[in-house]
Design a protein around this motif. Structure first.
Motif, short mmCIF file in Angstrom:
data_model
loop_
_atom_site.label_atom_id
_atom_site.label_comp_id
_atom_site.label_asym_id
_atom_site.label_seq_id
_atom_site.Cartn_x
_atom_site.Cartn_y
_atom_site.Cartn_z
N LEU A 600 0.86 -1.18 0.00
CA LEU A 600 0.00 0.00 0.00
C LEU A 600 0.90 1.24 0.00
O LEU A 600 1.78 1.37 0.85
N ILE A 601 0.65 2.14 -0.98
CA ILE A 601 1.47 3.35 -1.11
C ILE A 601 0.61 4.57 -0.79
O ILE A 601 -0.48 4.74 -1.35
N LEU A 602 1.10 5.37 0.15
CA LEU A 602 0.48 6.67 0.47
C LEU A 602 1.38 7.76 -0.10
O LEU A 602 2.50 7.94 0.39
N ARG A 603 0.89 8.45 -1.14
CA ARG A 603 1.73 9.42 -1.86
C ARG A 603 1.12 10.82 -1.77
O ARG A 603 -0.10 10.98 -1.88
N VAL A 604 2.01 11.82 -1.58
CA VAL A 604 1.59 13.23 -1.54
C VAL A 604 2.53 14.02 -2.45
O VAL A 604 3.76 13.91 -2.32
N ARG A 605 1.95 14.81 -3.34
CA ARG A 605 2.75 15.65 -4.25
C ARG A 605 1.92 16.85 -4.69
O ARG A 605 0.69 16.84 -4.58
N PRO A 606 2.60 17.90 -5.21
CA PRO A 606 1.84 19.07 -5.69
C PRO A 606 1.01 18.68 -6.91
O PRO A 606 1.46 17.97 -7.80
N ALA A 607 -0.22 19.17 -6.95
CA ALA A 607 -1.08 18.94 -8.11
C ALA A 607 -0.80 19.99 -9.16
O ALA A 607 -0.14 21.01 -8.91
N ALA A 608 -1.28 19.75 -10.38
CA ALA A 608 -1.10 20.74 -11.47
C ALA A 608 -1.82 22.02 -11.07
O ALA A 608 -2.99 22.01 -10.70
N SER A 609 -1.11 23.16 -11.16
CA SER A 609 -1.68 24.45 -10.75
C SER A 609 -2.37 25.12 -11.91
O SER A 609 -2.02 24.92 -13.06
N ASN A 610 -3.38 25.93 -11.59
CA ASN A 610 -4.04 26.73 -12.61
C ASN A 610 -3.76 28.19 -12.37
O ASN A 610 -2.89 28.54 -11.58
N ALA A 611 -4.55 29.07 -13.04
CA ALA A 611 -4.25 30.50 -12.99
C ALA A 611 -4.61 31.12 -11.65
O ALA A 611 -4.18 32.23 -11.36
N HIS A 612 -5.43 30.44 -10.77
CA HIS A 612 -5.92 31.10 -9.58
C HIS A 612 -5.45 30.45 -8.28
O HIS A 612 -5.40 31.10 -7.25
N SER A 613 -5.16 29.16 -8.25
CA SER A 613 -4.85 28.51 -6.99
C SER A 613 -3.89 27.37 -7.22
O SER A 613 -3.68 26.92 -8.34
#
Length: 695
Positions: A600-613
Motif C-alpha cells: 500500500l502506497i500513500l503518496r503526496v505531491r503538488p497537483a497541477a496548478s491553474n491560474a488562480h490557486s
C-alpha cells in the motif's frame, strides 16, 4: 366750361405721379442689380475658363518634360546594353547572337552594326519585327551621316547621334531614322564602333510611358517646325493645347511636340454660375421665407407647449425617481417621485450644494469618492446599476437601486448624467423573508439527515473504538503476564505507549462526534493549515496496526516541496484512514502466491496548478484486483457496498468531505493492477491570498 381744364389735364399727364416715380426707381435698382449680377457671372465664367486653360497647359508642359526625360533615360540604358555586347571580346559570329536578342527586346532599334576603326563592317544584326530598312537604298546611302556621328563620338569619347534622315521603303512608305555611334576602346586605343539605327516613330511609341501618351499627340520636329515623326492622335475638341520641349542628344537636337485637344471647360464655370444664380434667387426669396418661418415658428411653439405638458404628465405619473446632474455633480432636475421618496421639496434639492441632504452623514466621504469616479470623463457605468442607501427628511435610511446614463444634448455633447432611482425597501423585505424561509428549510433538511449522520457516526467511530479495544487488550495481556510471575516484567514504556494510543483514539472519537454535531448545528467548520506529513503521521499508527494484521507493507512518499493544506484535520484524517483501510482489504486475495504484492502506497505531491490557486494531491495506491465497471458506476452511491459487513457510507462520506474543502475525489486503474484513489486539497498560502483578494 370745359376748355380751361384742358391745359391742367395735359400738365398732369406730362408730369409722372410719385407712385410711378417710386416704381420706376425701384425697377431701375433691380435692373442695375441684374446687370451687376450678369457682369459678375460673365467675369467669373471667363476667369474660370482662363484658369482651367492655364492648368491644362501647365500639365501638358509637365508631361512634355517628363516624356523627354523618359526618352533620354531609355536611350542611355540602351547605350549600356550595346556596350555590354563587347564585354567578352566576341568574334563576329558570336556577337550576332546577343545583338539579335537585344534587338528582340527593343523595338525602337532597327539595326545593330559592329564596324572596325576604319568604319568597315565587321558584323550586323537586323530587327526581327520588319524587313531590312536599307533594302531599297542600301546601307552605303547613309555613310556620310554615320561618318559625322562617329567623328563626334570620338570627340565626346562616348555615344553620339547623327541627324535624322528619311528611308523610303518597298511598300511605298518610309521611315525617319537616326544613327547612334559608340566608339569601342581597348587599352585606351580605338578598336572599332558600334552603330545602332533608331526609328523616330518607334522611339515615341516604345520609350514614352503609356499613361503619358494616352490622349496626346506626340511628334519629333525640326527647329523650324518640320515634322519628322508622329505617334498617337489627340482627342477631338474645339480647343487645342501644344507644348514643346527640346530633346538634346550628343550630336543632334530635336524638338518634342505634345498636342492635346479639349472641349470647352464645363464643370467648373457652370458650378460658379449656379452658385451666383442661387445666391441671387436666395436674396429675392428670403422675405417670403421669413414670413413663412414666422408662421411655422408659432406653430412649433404651440406644439412644444403641448409636448412639455405631455412630458410633465408622464413625469408626475412615474413611481421611479428621476434625477439629473451636471458634470460637476450638482442636481439640476428632480421629478415628484424622487421628492416624495426622500421627503424633500424640489427647491431644497436644486438649491442645495454638495453633499445633498439625502446622503447619510456617516457615508458622505464614501459617496463623494464614488461620485468622483462616476462623474469622471470616460467612466463606464454598469447597465444593471448599483445599490446605495439614501436618507429621508426624518433621518430614516432606505436602500435604493441607482441606474445612471450620460445626458446628451441636441448637438451630441454630454452635459451631465440622468439617473433613475428605485426604492427597493419592499423588495429587500421580501428577500429577507425568503432568506429566512430558506434557512428554515435548510435547517429542516439538516435535521432530516440526523438519522444518516447517526449511521455515519457509528461507521467512523468503529475504527478509533476498535483501536482502543486493541490497545486495551494488549495492556491487559501485559499486566496479566506480570501478575502470573513471568521472569521478565512488562516493559513500562510499552504500557505507556499503549495508554497514550488509547487516549489519542478516544480523543479522535470525540472529534468525530464534534464534527458531526457541528454539521447538524450549521456551524462553520474550523480549518487550519496542516502539513501533509502531519496528516499522514496522525493516521499512520492505525494504518500500521491493521497492516500488520493483514500482512500488508505500507510505503510513504511525500514531496517535501508541498505547501501546507487548509483543511478540517479530523475529517481529512478520517478520509485517509478510510481509503487506506479499503486499499488493504482489496489486497486480501486467497492466492498465497500473491502475498508479496500486498503493498500500500500513500503518496503526496503538488497537483497541477491553474491560474488562480495551487493544490496538493493525496493518493492511496493498492495492488489488489481492481474495480469492475459495474462497481465503478455506483461506487460513491450511499449504502452501496461489496463487503458483507460494510454499510456503504465510507466512500460517499469521503467524497462529501473533500468537496466541502473545494477539492475532488476520484479513482483510476493502477498498472499493472490495483486501484489509485486520489483527492486534492487547497494549499494554505493560496487560500489565504484568495481570501485577501476577495475581501
Amino acid at each position: 366750361m370745359s376748355e380751361p381744364s384742358e391745359p391742367n389735364e395735359a400738365a398732369s399727364r406730362a408730369e409722372p405721379s410719385p407712385d410711378r416715380r417710386r416704381w420706376s426707381r425701384r425697377w431701375g435698382l433691380w435692373a442695375l442689380l441684374v446687370a451687376l449680377l450678369l457682369g459678375l457671372l460673365s467675369t467669373l465664367v471667363w476667369l474660370a475658363g482662363r484658369y482651367e486653360s492655364s492648368q491644362v497647359q501647365s500639365r501638358l508642359e509637365q508631361d512634355a518634360v517628363q516624356t523627354t526625360t523618359d526618352i533620354r533615360a531609355a536611350l542611355t540604358r540602351n547605350v549600356q546594353g550595346i556596350q555590354a555586347l563587347q564585354a567578352s571580346s566576341p568574334d563576329p559570329a558570336a556577337w550576332r547572337v546577343p545583338a539579335s536578342a537585344l534587338l528582340h527586346e527593343h523595338r525602337e532599334m532597327l539595326r545593330l552594326e559592329w564596324r572596325d576603326a576604319a568604319l568597315a563592317p565587321v558584323s550586323y544584326a537586323q530587327t526581327p519585327y520588319r524587313p531590312s530598312v536599307f533594302e531599297r537604298l542600301g546601307r552605303a546611302s547613309a555613310q556620310t551621316d554615320v561618318s559625322f556621328a562617329c567623328a563626334a563620338a570620338r570627340r565626346f569619347s562616348g555615344p553620339a547621334y547623327s541627324s535624322s534622315y528619311f528611308l523610303p521603303q518597298a511598300d511605298g512608305l518610309g521611315l525617319e531614322v537616326l544613327d547612334m555611334c559608340l566608339p569601342v576602346l581597348a587599352g585606351g586605343q580605338l578598336t572599332g564602333y558600334l552603330l545602332a539605327t533608331y526609328s523616330l516613330q518607334e522611339i515615341l511609341s516604345e520609350l514614352v510611358g503609356r499613361q503619358l501618351a494616352r490622349g496626346h499627340g506626340l511628334a519629333f520636329t525640326e527647329a523650324d517646325g518640320t515634322r519628322l515623326a508622329m505617334y498617337g492622335n489627340p482627342a477631338r475638341g474645339n480647343r487645342g493645347y501644344v507644348a514643346q520641349q527640346l530633346l538634346d542628344l550628343p550630336g543632334n537636337t530635336m524638338v518634342l511636340r505634345m498636342e492635346r485637344q479639349l472641349g470647352t471647360p464645363a464643370l467648373f464655370p457652370n458650378l460658379l454660375t449656379a452658385l451666383v444664380a442661387a445666391m441671387s434667387l436666395a436674396l429675392v426669396a428670403v422675405l417670403a421665407l421669413l414670413g413663412r418661418d414666422m408662421r411655422r415658428r408659432l406653430k412649433v411653439e404651440h406644439d412644444l407647449a403641448d409636448a412639455l405638458a405631455f412630458r410633465k404628465a408622464m413625469e408626475d405619473s412615474l413611481v421611479t425617481g428621476m434625477r439629473a446632474r451636471d458634470l460637476q455633480g450638482r442636481v439640476t432636475y428632480v421629478n415628484p417621485a424622487f421628492c416624495q421618496m426622500v421627503g424633500l421639496e424640489a427647491g431644497e434639492l436644486l438649491k442645495h450644494g454638495t453633499p445633498p441632504p439625502y446622503w447619510p452623514p456617516e457615508q458622505v466621504e464614501e459617496y463623494e469618492q464614488r461620485q468622483a469616479r462616476r462623474l469622471a470623463v470616460g467612466a463606464t457605468l454598469p447597465r444593471e446599476g448599483f445599490e446605495s442607501v439614501f436618507m429621508r427628511r426624518d433621518g430614516s435610511r432606505f436602500p435604493v437601486l441607482i441606474i445612471e446614463a450620460p445626458l446628451i444634448n441636441a448637438v451630441g455633447k454630454q452635459t451631465g448624467w440622468m439617473t433613475a432611482i428605485l426604492d427597493v425597501s419592499e423588495q429587500r423585505r421580501v428577500e429577507e423573508l425568503s432568506r429566512a424561509s430558506q434557512d428554515r428549510l435548510q435547517a429542516t433538511a439538516r435535521l432530516a439527515t440526523v438519522g444518516e449522520m447517526a449511521s455515519l457516526l457509528s461507521h467512523e467511530l468503529n475504527q478509533p473504538l476498535a483501536a482502543i479495544s486493541s490497545y486495551a487488550t494488549g495492556s491487559l495481556n501485559l499486566l496479566q503476564s506480570a501478575v502470573a510471575g513471568e521472569p521478565q516484567p512488562p516493559d513500562n514504556q510499552d504500557l505507556q505507549l499503549a495508554m497514550r494510543r488509547i487516549a489519542e483514539q478516544a480523543e479522535r472519537a470525540g472529534k468525530v462526534i464534534k464534527s458531526v454535531h457541528d454539521f447538524v448545528r450549521r456551524r462553520d467548520q474550523v480549518r487550519e493549515p496542516v502539513t501533509p506529513r502531519a496528516l499522514l503521521d496522525a493516521v499512520l499508527p492505525l494504518v500500521s496496526l491493521q497492516a500488520r494484521k493483514l500482512g500488508v507493507r505500507v510505503l510513504i512518499q511525500v514531496d517535501e516541496s508541498c505547501a501546507p493544506v487548509l483543511c478540517d484535520r479530523t475529517m481529512v484524517e478520517q478520509v485517509l484512514l478510510n481509503l487506506a483501510r479499503n486499499g488493504m482489504q482489496a489486497m486480501q486475495s486467497p492466492d498465497k502466491s500473491r502475498r508479496a504484492d500486498r503493498l500500500l502506497i500513500l503518496r503526496v505531491r503538488p497537483a497541477a496548478s491553474n491560474a488562480h490557486s495551487r493544490w496538493v494531491e493525496f493518493a492511496v495506491i493498492d495492488h489488489g484486483e481492481g474495480i469492475s465497471e459495474d462497481v465503478a458506476r455506483q461506487l460513491f452511491t450511499p449504502f452501496f457496498t461489496t463487503k458483507a459487513e460494510g454499510m456503504g457510507l465510507g466512500l460517499s462520506l469521503c467524497r462529501t468531505v473533500i468537496e466541502q474543502h473545494g477539492g475532488f475525489l476520484g479513482f483510476a486503474a493502477g498498472q499493472p493492477q490495483g486501484t489509485i484513489f486520489t483527492f486534492t486539497l487547497p494549499a494554505a498560502v493560496t487560500a489565504v491570498a484568495v481570501a485577501e483578494v476577495s475581501a
